[in-house]
Design a protein around this motif. Structure first.
Motif, PDB file in Angstrom:
ATOM      1  N   ASP A 161       0.354  -0.819  -0.099  1.00  0.00           N
ATOM      2  CA  ASP A 161      -0.017  -0.118  -0.210  1.00  0.00           C
ATOM      3  C   ASP A 161       1.157   1.219   0.061  1.00  0.00           C
ATOM      4  N   PHE A 162       1.551   1.565  -0.833  1.00  0.00           N
ATOM      5  CA  PHE A 162       1.878   2.988  -1.475  1.00  0.00           C
ATOM      6  C   PHE A 162       2.109   4.210  -0.546  1.00  0.00           C
ATOM      7  N   GLU A 163       0.477   4.673  -0.625  1.00  0.00           N
ATOM      8  CA  GLU A 163      -0.117   5.513   0.047  1.00  0.00           C
ATOM      9  C   GLU A 163       0.632   5.703   1.578  1.00  0.00           C
ATOM     10  N   VAL A 202       8.520   5.564  -7.891  1.00  0.00           N
ATOM     11  CA  VAL A 202       7.441   6.635  -9.194  1.00  0.00           C
ATOM     12  C   VAL A 202       6.669   7.166  -7.997  1.00  0.00           C
ATOM     13  N   LYS A 203       5.953   6.324  -6.818  1.00  0.00           N
ATOM     14  CA  LYS A 203       4.728   7.055  -6.501  1.00  0.00           C
ATOM     15  C   LYS A 203       5.604   7.656  -4.755  1.00  0.00           C
ATOM     16  N   ARG A 204       6.840   6.499  -4.337  1.00  0.00           N
ATOM     17  CA  ARG A 204       6.646   7.681  -3.204  1.00  0.00           C
ATOM     18  C   ARG A 204       8.466   7.601  -3.745  1.00  0.00           C
ATOM     19  N   TRP A 240      26.283  -5.433  -5.643  1.00  0.00           N
ATOM     20  CA  TRP A 240      25.608  -3.873  -4.986  1.00  0.00           C
ATOM     21  C   TRP A 240      25.762  -3.349  -6.101  1.00  0.00           C
ATOM     22  N   TRP A 241      24.734  -2.286  -7.101  1.00  0.00           N
ATOM     23  CA  TRP A 241      24.156  -1.916  -8.425  1.00  0.00           C
ATOM     24  C   TRP A 241      23.314  -0.967  -7.990  1.00  0.00           C
ATOM     25  N   TYR A 242      24.224   0.454  -7.868  1.00  0.00           N
ATOM     26  CA  TYR A 242      23.621   1.194  -7.938  1.00  0.00           C
ATOM     27  C   TYR A 242      23.260   2.327  -9.250  1.00  0.00           C
ATOM     28  N   TYR A 243      21.559   2.517  -8.859  1.00  0.00           N
ATOM     29  CA  TYR A 243      20.885   3.404 -10.416  1.00  0.00           C
ATOM     30  C   TYR A 243      20.462   4.322  -9.656  1.00  0.00           C
ATOM     31  N   ARG A 244      20.949   5.145 -11.241  1.00  0.00           N
ATOM     32  CA  ARG A 244      19.711   6.634 -10.732  1.00  0.00           C
ATOM     33  C   ARG A 244      18.696   7.341 -11.476  1.00  0.00           C
ATOM     34  N   ALA A 245      17.470   6.363 -11.567  1.00  0.00           N
ATOM     35  CA  ALA A 245      16.773   6.202 -12.800  1.00  0.00           C
ATOM     36  C   ALA A 245      16.000   7.046 -12.993  1.00  0.00           C
ATOM     37  N   GLU A 246      15.704   7.556 -14.243  1.00  0.00           N
ATOM     38  CA  GLU A 246      14.646   7.951 -14.399  1.00  0.00           C
ATOM     39  C   GLU A 246      12.931   8.100 -14.785  1.00  0.00           C
ATOM     40  N   ILE A 247      12.673   9.039 -13.670  1.00  0.00           N
ATOM     41  CA  ILE A 247      11.462   8.285 -12.968  1.00  0.00           C
ATOM     42  C   ILE A 247      10.485   8.572 -14.723  1.00  0.00           C
ATOM     43  N   GLY A 248      10.884   9.494 -15.724  1.00  0.00           N
ATOM     44  CA  GLY A 248       9.611   9.580 -16.698  1.00  0.00           C
ATOM     45  C   GLY A 248       9.351   8.272 -17.319  1.00  0.00           C
ATOM     46  N   LYS A 249      10.733   7.421 -17.475  1.00  0.00           N
ATOM     47  CA  LYS A 249      10.312   6.249 -18.067  1.00  0.00           C
ATOM     48  C   LYS A 249       9.908   5.704 -16.926  1.00  0.00           C
TER      49      LYS A 249
END
Length: 583
Positions: A161-163, A202-204, A240-249
């Motif tokens: 429950d992301f909210e 994406v949500k939080r 360990w894998w460190y990402y800076r993910a593009e939220i739009g995609k």
């Protein structure tokens, strides 16, 4: 004597009643267990039907007001004390920052005490999918995409429950990895953890000013490139894998169906002529990206498909697309044919072929990994690859609104690589090259290889890449498909010509009829449709679709052999009027 008296003593009625009641209660309990608890095989067979579809909003299916828990595993509430894994933190964590809110997923068996110096730890529990939930439940061979019955639907992958949570600065997740076990890359639990992390971001996610989010993944296997792109990987240390993910995609991907169990893009409402409303899906394109998109095909090792590529270009131009048409080719294509391809509408780019290390020398698939060069087209944000044995009948520009890997279904849980939405990336290209010796392609070709890399794909309607085949060999199938092949205005977006190609047959009829094991690909209606596109071309381009002497000999042999076999359709008796026969 005492013993005999005990035997002869009659038991009291109350004792008999008590004993009978005990036995009756025991059998009632046993009967209830057998009646109300179905077998594991029953669960496996009906696992997909016990949950209802949705990814962004997940709820268990309700049946008569009761939650169906059969394929879900509740969070482990056992009080049994487990030995936690004490693992060294990655060194790049010190440069990420302090005072953060850190969401942790599937880290229950990890010792995270030292992480507290970086900020507040927020554990994100979720219901784990059961082992009975299989990949084929998410990626079925066939779906009712025409909605002839109830329409397609997807089983649910449970989400938190992301909210219920506040915004987070970083997400840490431990990904399951069963490699090198067979089928490890099609593990539903592995996909679930990926999607929990992606949805939470994406949500939080507390994104930075570039709309990127810090995501740290713990896994012995490389995370799924379909969700977390290798371009977004900024650091790796051990597991360990460190990402800076593009939220739009990322937002676009989690908005799509959870598997190929439903269409990512229903092209029509209640009628094929209704224009699809792009606003119904998440679209993240700008005027800038429109200039960095192209249709692409590949020619190498032989000139056999030059005529097909010319016709493909002409068919694309007839749809009034404004995207670039790009052709990757090697030096096996002669100068006159290069000139013709250019006049047909292609921009030419030369490539060096890529050998399939598992192919035999001089085999048909020896250099079919040359298709990997598509990912090197980094001057484009997105491309649509189209095989040169396809003709396009309706505008396909809408496909540029969808992410990699979007394609139509083939057999089982795999997609057909004849039309694919691809996002060029040098690191993806390097990854494909690195895995050439590791991956075994089911068909020895690029399609089998790519299906082992991009296991999580998005289903386009079959009308986008309509295969010319008749597997059921029924009159009903032939009637329906031939009606689609010949419809005007076209109801199909493209036709994919499997089997012997139209330009290698006489134009009078589909020569697949003459070859016993190719008859499943035979359609005179589809054959005539290809020739309609051909006939609209300039005369100088038509000249590159002539038959070689070898092709004429093979066609005549096929006709004579069909006559010897006495094939009842009697196509071998049709009088050939194709002028190419006499040139």
């Amino acid at each position: 004597m005492v013993f005999r008296k005990m035997i002869k003593t009659t038991p009291s009625k109350a004792l008999v009643i008590r004993i009978n009641l005990i036995f009756l209660a025991f059998f009632l309990v046993l009967y209830s267990i057998l009646l109300l608890c179905p077998s594991a095989s029953d669960y496996h067979e009906h696992a997909a039907s016990l949950v209802r579809c949705s990814l962004s909003e997940c709820h268990r299916k309700m049946e008569n007001g009761v939650k169906m828990n059969s394929i879900l595993e509740e969070p482990n509430k056992s009080n049994t004390r487990r030995e936690l894994i004490k693992r060294k933190k990655p060194t790049f964590l010190s440069g990420i920052g302090r005072g953060m809110k850190i969401g942790m997923i599937n880290m229950n068996d990890e010792d995270i005490f030292e992480w507290k110096e970086h900020g507040q730890i927020i554990s994100i529990p979720f219901n784990k999918v059961s082992d009975l939930f299989k990949w084929k439940d998410l990626f079925p061979e066939w779906i009712d995409e025409e909605e002839e019955v109830d329409g397609p639907s997807c089983p649910e992958i449970p989400m938190p429950d992301f909210e219920a949570y506040g915004y987070m600065d970083m997400i840490v997740a431990k990904l399951p990895c069963k490699a090198p076990q067979e089928g490890w890359n099609r593990d539903v639990f592995r996909l679930q953890v990926h999607l929990v992390a992606a949805n939470l971001a994406v949500k939080r996610g507390n994104w930075d000013w570039t709309r990127k989010m810090k995501i740290l993944l713990l896994s012995k296997c490389m995370p799924m490139v379909e969700i977390f792109r290798c371009d977004e990987l900024v650091g790796r240390e051990g597991d360990w894998w460190y990402y800076r993910a593009e939220i739009g995609k990322l937002e676009q991907k989690v908005s799509l169906p959870v598997g190929s169990c439903n269409l990512a893009m229903p092209l029509w409402g209640k009628g094929i002529d209704e224009v699809y409303d792009v606003s119904k899906t998440k679209v993240f394109s700008t005027p800038k990206t429109a200039k960095r998109e192209a249709y692409v095909t590949v020619l190498h090792s032989s000139e056999a498909y030059v005529c097909g590529a010319i016709t493909l270009a002409q068919s694309l131009l007839q749809t009034r697309t404004r995207r670039d048409l790009l052709l990757l080719l090697d030096t096996s294509i002669s100068q006159p044919k290069r000139d013709a391809l250019s006049r047909a509408g292609w921009k030419l780019r030369f490539i060096k072929r890529i050998r399939n290390p598992k192919a035999e020398k001089n085999s048909y698939n020896e250099y079919n990994y040359s298709k990997f060069r598509l990912w090197q087209l980094i001057d484009y944000d997105k491309i649509i690859f189209i095989d040169s044995d396809i003709v396009v009948l309706r505008n396909l520009d809408i496909l540029f609104n969808f992410p990699q890997m979007s394609a139509t279904g083939n057999d089982g849980s795999i997609f057909n690589s004849g039309i694919m939405v691809i996002e060029p990336s040098n690191c993806t290209f390097r990854m494909l090259m690195h895995r050439r010796t590791e991956i075994i392609s089911y068909n020895g070709g690029d399609q089998g290889f790519l299906n082992e890399v991009f296991v999580w794909w998005h289903r386009m309607p079959r009308r986008v890449n309509f295969l010319k085949n008749f597997w059921s060999n029924s009159s009903r199938e032939a009637t329906v498909k031939n009606q689609l092949f010949g419809s005007d205005p076209p109801k199909l977006y493209s036709i994919h010509y499997l089997g012997l190609k139209p330009w290698l047959c006489y134009r009078d009829y589909d020569c697949n009829w003459n070859i016993l094991d190719q008859r499943v690909y035979a359609s005179d209606v589809a054959h005539a449709r290809w020739w309609r596109v051909h006939d609209a071309m300039d005369e100088d381009l038509k000249g590159f679709c002539r038959l070689s002497e070898k092709s004429k000999e093979e066609l005549e042999w096929g006709r004579k052999n069909a006559e010897k076999m006495g094939l009842k359709d009697r196509h071998w008796r049709i009088n050939v009027t194709d002028p190419r026969k006499f040139i």
